[in-house]
Design an enzyme around this catalytic site. Structure first.
Site, PDB file in Angstrom:
ATOM      1  N   SER A 115      23.048 -12.511 -68.395  1.00  0.00           N
ATOM      2  CA  SER A 115      23.836 -13.134 -67.219  1.00  0.00           C
ATOM      3  C   SER A 115      25.270 -12.613 -67.115  1.00  0.00           C
TER       4      SER A 115
ATOM      5  N   THR B 181      27.817 -21.442 -55.199  1.00  0.00           N
ATOM      6  CA  THR B 181      27.265 -22.753 -55.379  1.00  0.00           C
ATOM      7  C   THR B 181      28.471 -23.699 -55.313  1.00  0.00           C
TER       8      THR B 181
ATOM      9  N   ASN C 274      20.217 -10.022 -54.035  1.00  0.00           N
ATOM     10  CA  ASN C 274      19.355  -9.178 -54.137  1.00  0.00           C
ATOM     11  C   ASN C 274      19.195  -8.331 -55.726  1.00  0.00           C
TER      12      ASN C 274
ATOM     13  N   MET D 155       3.374 -22.899 -80.822  1.00  0.00           N
ATOM     14  CA  MET D 155       2.451 -22.455 -81.677  1.00  0.00           C
ATOM     15  C   MET D 155       3.286 -22.243 -82.979  1.00  0.00           C
TER      16      MET D 155
ATOM     17  N   GLY E  21       4.805 -24.728 -84.313  1.00  0.00           N
ATOM     18  CA  GLY E  21       4.704 -26.069 -85.017  1.00  0.00           C
ATOM     19  C   GLY E  21       6.348 -26.594 -84.877  1.00  0.00           C
TER      20      GLY E  21
ATOM     21  N   GLU F  38      20.006 -18.198 -59.141  1.00  0.00           N
ATOM     22  CA  GLU F  38      19.645 -16.921 -58.443  1.00  0.00           C
ATOM     23  C   GLU F  38      18.486 -17.254 -57.420  1.00  0.00           C
ATOM     24  N   GLY F  39      18.286 -18.515 -56.932  1.00  0.00           N
ATOM     25  CA  GLY F  39      17.127 -19.131 -56.234  1.00  0.00           C
ATOM     26  C   GLY F  39      16.315 -19.644 -57.047  1.00  0.00           C
TER      27      GLY F  39
ATOM     28  N   PHE G 293      12.140 -23.710 -44.783  1.00  0.00           N
ATOM     29  CA  PHE G 293      13.096 -24.265 -45.787  1.00  0.00           C
ATOM     30  C   PHE G 293      13.487 -25.738 -45.390  1.00  0.00           C
TER      31      PHE G 293
HETATM   32  P1  TGC Z   1      18.925 -16.495 -43.248  1.00  0.00           P
HETATM   33  O1  TGC Z   1      19.323 -16.833 -41.979  1.00  0.00           O
HETATM   34  O2  TGC Z   1      17.571 -16.228 -43.523  1.00  0.00           O
HETATM   35  O3  TGC Z   1      19.675 -14.792 -43.337  1.00  0.00           O
HETATM   36  C1  TGC Z   1      21.282 -14.832 -43.345  1.00  0.00           C
HETATM   37  C2  TGC Z   1      21.379 -13.338 -43.033  1.00  0.00           C
HETATM   38  O4  TGC Z   1      20.901 -12.686 -44.254  1.00  0.00           O
HETATM   39  C3  TGC Z   1      19.796 -11.888 -44.191  1.00  0.00           C
HETATM   40  N1  TGC Z   1      19.062 -11.722 -45.275  1.00  0.00           N
HETATM   41  C4  TGC Z   1      19.129 -10.973 -46.038  1.00  0.00           C
HETATM   42  N2  TGC Z   1      19.867  -9.835 -46.302  1.00  0.00           N
HETATM   43  C5  TGC Z   1      19.885  -9.231 -47.570  1.00  0.00           C
HETATM   44  N3  TGC Z   1      19.040  -9.546 -48.693  1.00  0.00           N
HETATM   45  C6  TGC Z   1      18.415 -10.627 -48.446  1.00  0.00           C
HETATM   46  N4  TGC Z   1      17.462 -11.352 -49.579  1.00  0.00           N
HETATM   47  C7  TGC Z   1      18.232 -11.516 -47.341  1.00  0.00           C
HETATM   48  N5  TGC Z   1      17.852 -12.622 -46.708  1.00  0.00           N
HETATM   49  C8  TGC Z   1      18.231 -12.934 -45.612  1.00  0.00           C
HETATM   50  C9  TGC Z   1      18.974 -12.276 -42.601  1.00  0.00           C
HETATM   51  O5  TGC Z   1      18.581 -10.969 -42.350  1.00  0.00           O
HETATM   52  C10 TGC Z   1      20.425 -12.748 -42.045  1.00  0.00           C
HETATM   53  O6  TGC Z   1      20.874 -11.606 -41.357  1.00  0.00           O
HETATM   54  P2  TGC Z   1      21.603 -11.618 -40.029  1.00  0.00           P
HETATM   55  O7  TGC Z   1      22.145 -10.272 -39.920  1.00  0.00           O
HETATM   56  O8  TGC Z   1      20.590 -12.149 -39.037  1.00  0.00           O
HETATM   57  O9  TGC Z   1      22.901 -12.649 -40.049  1.00  0.00           O
HETATM   58  O10 TGC Z   1      19.726 -17.593 -44.179  1.00  0.00           O
HETATM   59  P3  TGC Z   1      19.504 -19.046 -44.736  1.00  0.00           P
HETATM   60  O11 TGC Z   1      20.721 -19.637 -44.810  1.00  0.00           O
HETATM   61  O12 TGC Z   1      18.581 -19.312 -43.903  1.00  0.00           O
HETATM   62  O13 TGC Z   1      18.986 -18.390 -46.117  1.00  0.00           O
HETATM   63  C11 TGC Z   1      18.107 -18.937 -46.494  1.00  0.00           C
HETATM   64  C12 TGC Z   1      17.820 -18.478 -48.139  1.00  0.00           C
HETATM   65  C13 TGC Z   1      17.381 -20.201 -48.601  1.00  0.00           C
HETATM   66  C14 TGC Z   1      16.876 -17.997 -48.295  1.00  0.00           C
HETATM   67  C15 TGC Z   1      19.043 -18.556 -48.981  1.00  0.00           C
HETATM   68  O14 TGC Z   1      20.089 -19.429 -48.641  1.00  0.00           O
HETATM   69  C16 TGC Z   1      19.060 -18.476 -50.491  1.00  0.00           C
HETATM   70  O15 TGC Z   1      18.655 -17.337 -50.773  1.00  0.00           O
HETATM   71  N6  TGC Z   1      19.225 -19.485 -51.059  1.00  0.00           N
HETATM   72  C17 TGC Z   1      19.302 -19.608 -52.715  1.00  0.00           C
HETATM   73  C18 TGC Z   1      20.857 -19.724 -53.084  1.00  0.00           C
HETATM   74  C19 TGC Z   1      20.838 -18.835 -54.177  1.00  0.00           C
HETATM   75  O16 TGC Z   1      20.200 -18.067 -54.627  1.00  0.00           O
HETATM   76  N7  TGC Z   1      22.184 -19.085 -54.958  1.00  0.00           N
HETATM   77  C20 TGC Z   1      22.496 -18.304 -56.143  1.00  0.00           C
HETATM   78  C21 TGC Z   1      23.873 -18.392 -56.366  1.00  0.00           C
HETATM   79  S1  TGC Z   1      24.563 -17.387 -57.516  1.00  0.00           S
HETATM   80  C22 TGC Z   1      23.764 -17.547 -59.238  1.00  0.00           C
HETATM   81  O17 TGC Z   1      23.291 -18.534 -59.158  1.00  0.00           O
HETATM   82  C23 TGC Z   1      24.290 -16.721 -60.315  1.00  0.00           C
HETATM   83  S2  TGC Z   1      23.539 -17.259 -61.767  1.00  0.00           S
HETATM   84  C24 TGC Z   1      24.203 -16.169 -62.773  1.00  0.00           C
HETATM   85  C25 TGC Z   1      23.286 -14.833 -63.104  1.00  0.00           C
HETATM   86  O18 TGC Z   1      22.895 -14.196 -62.185  1.00  0.00           O
HETATM   87  O19 TGC Z   1      23.027 -14.706 -64.302  1.00  0.00           O
HETATM   88  P1  FAD Z   2      19.359 -28.089 -55.316  1.00  0.00           P
HETATM   89  O1  FAD Z   2      19.300 -26.865 -54.318  1.00  0.00           O
HETATM   90  O2  FAD Z   2      19.898 -29.442 -55.009  1.00  0.00           O
HETATM   91  O3  FAD Z   2      17.875 -28.147 -55.610  1.00  0.00           O
HETATM   92  C1  FAD Z   2      17.079 -29.115 -56.296  1.00  0.00           C
HETATM   93  C2  FAD Z   2      15.794 -29.141 -56.396  1.00  0.00           C
HETATM   94  O4  FAD Z   2      15.162 -29.313 -55.004  1.00  0.00           O
HETATM   95  C3  FAD Z   2      15.006 -27.711 -56.835  1.00  0.00           C
HETATM   96  O5  FAD Z   2      14.178 -27.877 -57.630  1.00  0.00           O
HETATM   97  C4  FAD Z   2      15.103 -26.820 -55.652  1.00  0.00           C
HETATM   98  O6  FAD Z   2      13.992 -25.951 -55.651  1.00  0.00           O
HETATM   99  C5  FAD Z   2      14.394 -28.177 -54.576  1.00  0.00           C
HETATM  100  N1  FAD Z   2      14.560 -27.742 -53.261  1.00  0.00           N
HETATM  101  C6  FAD Z   2      15.712 -27.542 -52.652  1.00  0.00           C
HETATM  102  N2  FAD Z   2      15.626 -27.085 -51.310  1.00  0.00           N
HETATM  103  C7  FAD Z   2      14.192 -27.081 -51.131  1.00  0.00           C
HETATM  104  C8  FAD Z   2      13.557 -26.885 -50.024  1.00  0.00           C
HETATM  105  N3  FAD Z   2      13.889 -26.588 -48.946  1.00  0.00           N
HETATM  106  N4  FAD Z   2      11.983 -27.158 -50.209  1.00  0.00           N
HETATM  107  C9  FAD Z   2      11.712 -27.503 -51.511  1.00  0.00           C
HETATM  108  N5  FAD Z   2      12.360 -27.626 -52.462  1.00  0.00           N
HETATM  109  C10 FAD Z   2      13.671 -27.775 -52.424  1.00  0.00           C
HETATM  110  N6  FAD Z   2      26.073 -20.408 -58.834  1.00  0.00           N
HETATM  111  C11 FAD Z   2      26.800 -19.494 -58.261  1.00  0.00           C
HETATM  112  O7  FAD Z   2      27.186 -19.563 -57.153  1.00  0.00           O
HETATM  113  N7  FAD Z   2      27.379 -18.369 -59.509  1.00  0.00           N
HETATM  114  C12 FAD Z   2      27.007 -18.596 -60.566  1.00  0.00           C
HETATM  115  O8  FAD Z   2      27.335 -17.819 -61.436  1.00  0.00           O
HETATM  116  C13 FAD Z   2      26.083 -19.418 -61.047  1.00  0.00           C
HETATM  117  N8  FAD Z   2      25.765 -19.549 -62.504  1.00  0.00           N
HETATM  118  C14 FAD Z   2      25.007 -20.485 -62.889  1.00  0.00           C
HETATM  119  C15 FAD Z   2      24.647 -20.590 -64.098  1.00  0.00           C
HETATM  120  C16 FAD Z   2      23.854 -21.816 -64.640  1.00  0.00           C
HETATM  121  C17 FAD Z   2      23.693 -21.811 -66.026  1.00  0.00           C
HETATM  122  C18 FAD Z   2      23.306 -22.649 -63.552  1.00  0.00           C
HETATM  123  C19 FAD Z   2      22.482 -23.761 -63.831  1.00  0.00           C
HETATM  124  C20 FAD Z   2      23.498 -22.507 -62.404  1.00  0.00           C
HETATM  125  C21 FAD Z   2      24.157 -21.503 -61.724  1.00  0.00           C
HETATM  126  N9  FAD Z   2      24.449 -21.385 -60.408  1.00  0.00           N
HETATM  127  C22 FAD Z   2      25.532 -20.482 -60.084  1.00  0.00           C
HETATM  128  C23 FAD Z   2      23.979 -22.342 -59.336  1.00  0.00           C
HETATM  129  C24 FAD Z   2      22.628 -22.060 -59.051  1.00  0.00           C
HETATM  130  O9  FAD Z   2      22.591 -20.941 -58.336  1.00  0.00           O
HETATM  131  C25 FAD Z   2      22.164 -23.119 -58.254  1.00  0.00           C
HETATM  132  O10 FAD Z   2      22.075 -24.214 -59.413  1.00  0.00           O
HETATM  133  C26 FAD Z   2      20.732 -23.130 -57.621  1.00  0.00           C
HETATM  134  O11 FAD Z   2      21.248 -22.296 -56.386  1.00  0.00           O
HETATM  135  C27 FAD Z   2      20.165 -24.384 -57.138  1.00  0.00           C
HETATM  136  O12 FAD Z   2      21.184 -25.190 -56.544  1.00  0.00           O
HETATM  137  P2  FAD Z   2      20.965 -26.737 -56.712  1.00  0.00           P
HETATM  138  O13 FAD Z   2      21.328 -26.845 -58.588  1.00  0.00           O
HETATM  139  O14 FAD Z   2      22.252 -27.423 -56.173  1.00  0.00           O
HETATM  140  O15 FAD Z   2      19.892 -27.439 -56.637  1.00  0.00           O
END
Ligand code: TGC
Ligand code: FAD
Length: 385
Positions: free
Chosen positions: A92, A133, A241, A338, A340, A364-365, A384
Site C-alpha cells: 500500500s 474518499t 487504474n 487449516m 487450527g 481502490e473500489g 451504480f
Molecule cells: P464515470 O462517469 O463513469 O467516469 C468519469 C470519467 O472518467 C472516465 N473513466 C475512466 N477513465 C480512466 N480509467 C477508468 N477506470 C475510468 N472509468 C471511467 C469516463 O470515461 C469519464 O470520462 P469523461 O471524459 O466522459 O468525463 O464516473 P462515475 O462517477 O460514474 O464513476 C463510477 C465509479 C463507481 C466506477 C467510480 O466512481 C469508482 O471507481 N468508484 C470507486 C472509488 C474508489 O475506488 N476509491 C478509491 C480511493 S483511493 C484508495 O482506496 C487507496 S487505497 C490505498 C492503496 O492503494 O493501497
Molecule cells: P461505501 O461506499 O459506503 O460502501 C459500503 C458498502 O456498500 C460496500 O460493500 C460497497 O461495495 C457497497 N456499495 C456501495 N455502493 C454500491 C452500489 N452502487 N451497489 C452495490 N453496493 C454498493 N481512500 C483514499 O482516497 N485514499 C486512500 O489512501 C485510502 N486508503 C484506505 C486505506 C484503508 C485501510 C481503507 C480501509 C480504506 C482506504 N481508502 C482510501 C478508502 C476506500 O477507498 C473506501 O473505503 C472505498 O472506496 C469504499 O468506500 P466506503 O468505505 O465509503 O464504503
C-alpha cells in the site's frame, strides 16, 4: 514467477523482470518478514524501510525521468507481488507513493511541479498521500463535498478526507476537490495553514500502515498547487487504474504466502497419526487454493503484458482486482482454518494477511464496485445508482 508457479509462467518473464522480482523477494525475506508481525501487533508502520524501498528503486519505479527507475509495468507488478507477500501495508505504501501521488504529478503536473516533487519522492525524502474518499463519500467520489475556490493568487480548500493511507507520514497530499470547473487535483504541502492530519486508530486491518483523516479549514494554497492537467473524475480514475494494477499482483503475493504456509504446516503437523496433508479434505483445500492462485497469476501476467503494450482496459483491471483480491481473501480464510489454533497467531502470517485483505477488498473500489464496472462494460448499462 512467484515461488508458486504451477503453470510455468517463469520463462515468460524477461531476465530484467526476474531480477526485479528476486531483488524485492530477498529484501522482503531478509528485512520485512523478521519485523512485520511485531509492527502489525504494535500498529506501527516500519518507517525505517522507506530509505531501503527508495534504494531498491521501488518508489515511482514505472515512471520515466526525475530519478525514477523507468521499469515496465510487469516489473512494477512483480515488485508489488513480493511486497504484499510480506504485508499489504508495505505494498500500500508503495502503491500510494507511486501510483496515486507520483503518477498524477508526472501525468497532470506542470514541469515545475515535477521538478520540485518527483526526485525527492523517488528518494523517499518526501512521502505523498492521496485524498479522495470523504467521511460521507466513498464508492461514489462524484458526491465529494470538499471545495476549492480560487481567490486571487491562491486556492482556498475546505473539506475533509478520511481513510487516507500515508496521511500521518506525508509531506504532501494529492487532494481532489470540486471547483467551478469540476473536480480538480491539488498538491497540498504538509504545514500549509489550515491543513491538519489526524491518524485513525483501533484498526484491525492494515495495522502496519498509517491511515489518517485530512482536514482542510480555509486552507490557502498558492495557485501553482493546482495540477493543471486534471479536470473531472477521469484523472482520478486514471490514478486508480494504476494503483489497482499493483493490487492485482499484490493479492497474488498475499495468497501465495497463505498457501505456502498452509502447505508446509499440513505436511509437518500430524493428527490421527498422519500428517494433516494426508487427509483428502486437506488436499482438496490445498488444490483449490493453488488452482485459484494459478488463475490469478495468469490474469496478472496477461494484464501486465497488456498494460506494457498500452492496451489494458479499465474493465480488465477491474476484473483482475476483483478476482485476485477475492481469491486471496478466500485463500487466507481457508489457510487460517487449516492451521487450527495456530492460525490465529501472529507467529504465522496467515491471520495478518486475512485481516489486511479485508481492507484490500474494500479500498481502490470495493468488490461490488468492480462487479458493476464490469457489468456496465459488458451490458452498456450503468447499474451504480
Ligand atoms: P464515470 O462517469 O463513469 O467516469 C468519469 C470519467 O472518467 C472516465 N473513466 C475512466 N477513465 C480512466 N480509467 C477508468 N477506470 C475510468 N472509468 C471511467 C469516463 O470515461 C469519464 O470520462 P469523461 O471524459 O466522459 O468525463 O464516473 P462515475 O462517477 O460514474 O464513476 C463510477 C465509479 C463507481 C466506477 C467510480 O466512481 C469508482 O471507481 N468508484 C470507486 C472509488 C474508489 O475506488 N476509491 C478509491 C480511493 S483511493 C484508495 O482506496 C487507496 S487505497 C490505498 C492503496 O492503494 O493501497
Ligand atoms: P461505501 O461506499 O459506503 O460502501 C459500503 C458498502 O456498500 C460496500 O460493500 C460497497 O461495495 C457497497 N456499495 C456501495 N455502493 C454500491 C452500489 N452502487 N451497489 C452495490 N453496493 C454498493 N481512500 C483514499 O482516497 N485514499 C486512500 O489512501 C485510502 N486508503 C484506505 C486505506 C484503508 C485501510 C481503507 C480501509 C480504506 C482506504 N481508502 C482510501 C478508502 C476506500 O477507498 C473506501 O473505503 C472505498 O472506496 C469504499 O468506500 P466506503 O468505505 O465509503 O464504503
Amino acid at each position: 514467477m512467484s515461488r508458486v508457479d504451477y503453470y510455468d509462467i517463469e520463462p515468460l518473464l524477461t531476465p530484467e523482470e526476474r531480477l526485479v522480482r528476486d531483488t524485492v523477494r530477498q529484501f522482503v525475506d531478509r528485512e520485512v518478514l523478521p519485523i512485520i508481525g511485531d509492527c502489525f501487533e504494535r500498529a506501527e508502520f516500519p518507517k525505517q524501510l522507506i530509505p531501503r524501498l527508495a534504494e531498491l528503486g521501488l518508489l515511482g519505479m514505472d515512471l520515466e525521468g526525475y530519478g525514477c527507475a523507468g521499469l515496465n509495468y510487469t516489473s512494477y507488478g512483480l515488485a508489488c507481488q513480493e511486497l504484499e507477500r510480506g504485508d499489504s501495508g508495505l505494498r500500500s505504501f508503495v502503491s500510494v507513493q507511486t501510483s496515486l501521488c507520483m503518477y498524477p504529478i508526472r501525468t497532470f503536473g506542470s514541469e515545475e511541479q515535477r521538478q520540485k516533487y518527483l526526485p525527492k519522492m523517488a528518494t523517499g525524502e518526501l512521502i505523498g498521500c492521496f485524498g479522495l474518499t470523504e467521511p460521507d463519500h466513498g464508492s461514489d467520489p462524484s458526491g465529494m463535498e470538499t471545495r476549492a475556490v480560487r481567490d486571487g493568487d491562491s486556492w482556498v480548500i475546505n473539506g475533509a478526507k478520511r481513510w487516507i493511507t500515508n496521511g500521518g507520514v506525508c509531506g504532501l497530499a494529492v487532494v481532489w476537490a470540486k471547483t467551478d470547473e469540476g473536480v480538480r487535483g491539488f498538491v497540498v504541502e504538509r504545514g500549509a495553514r489550515g491543513f491538519e492530519v489526524r491518524d485513525i486508530h483501533h484498526k484491525l486491518s492494515l495495522r502496519a500502515s498509517v491511515t489518517s483523516e485530512l482536514i482542510f479549514q480555509d486552507c490557502r494554497v498558492p495557485a501553482a498547487s493546482l495540477l493543471p492537467g486534471t479536470k473531472g473524475l477521469r484523472a482520478v480514475l486514471m490514478c486508480l487504474n494504476d494503483a489497482r494494477f499493483g493490487i492485482v499482483w499484490g493479492a497474488v503475493g498475499a495468497a501465495t504466502s497463505c498457501f505456502e504456509t498452509a502447505l508446509e504446516y499440513t505436511k509437518t503437523r500430524t493428527q490421527f497419526e498422519k500428517p494433516l496433508a494426508a487427509f483428502q479434505l486437506t488436499q482438496e483445500k490445498l488444490v483449490n487454493m493453488l488452482t485459484e492462485i494459478t488463475k490469478a497469476q495468469l490474469l496478472a501476467y496477461r494484464l501486465g503484458r497488456l498494460k506494457d503494450a498500452g492496451q489494458a482496459k479499465p474493465g480488465q483491471v477491474s476484473m483482475a482486482k476483483m478476482n485476485n483480491v477475492r481469491i486471496a481473501l478466500e485463500a487466507a480464510r481457508t489457510a487460517r482454518g487449516m492451521l487450527g489454533a495456530n492460525g490465529i497467531s501472529l507467529e504465522y502470517p496467515v491471520f495478518r494477511h486475512m485481516c489486511n485483505l479485508e481492507s484490500v477488498y474494500t479500498y481502490e473500489g470495493t468488490n461490488e464496485v468492480h462487479t458493476l464496472i464490469i457489468g456496465q462494460d459488458i451490458t452498456g448499462i450503468a447499474a451504480f445508482a
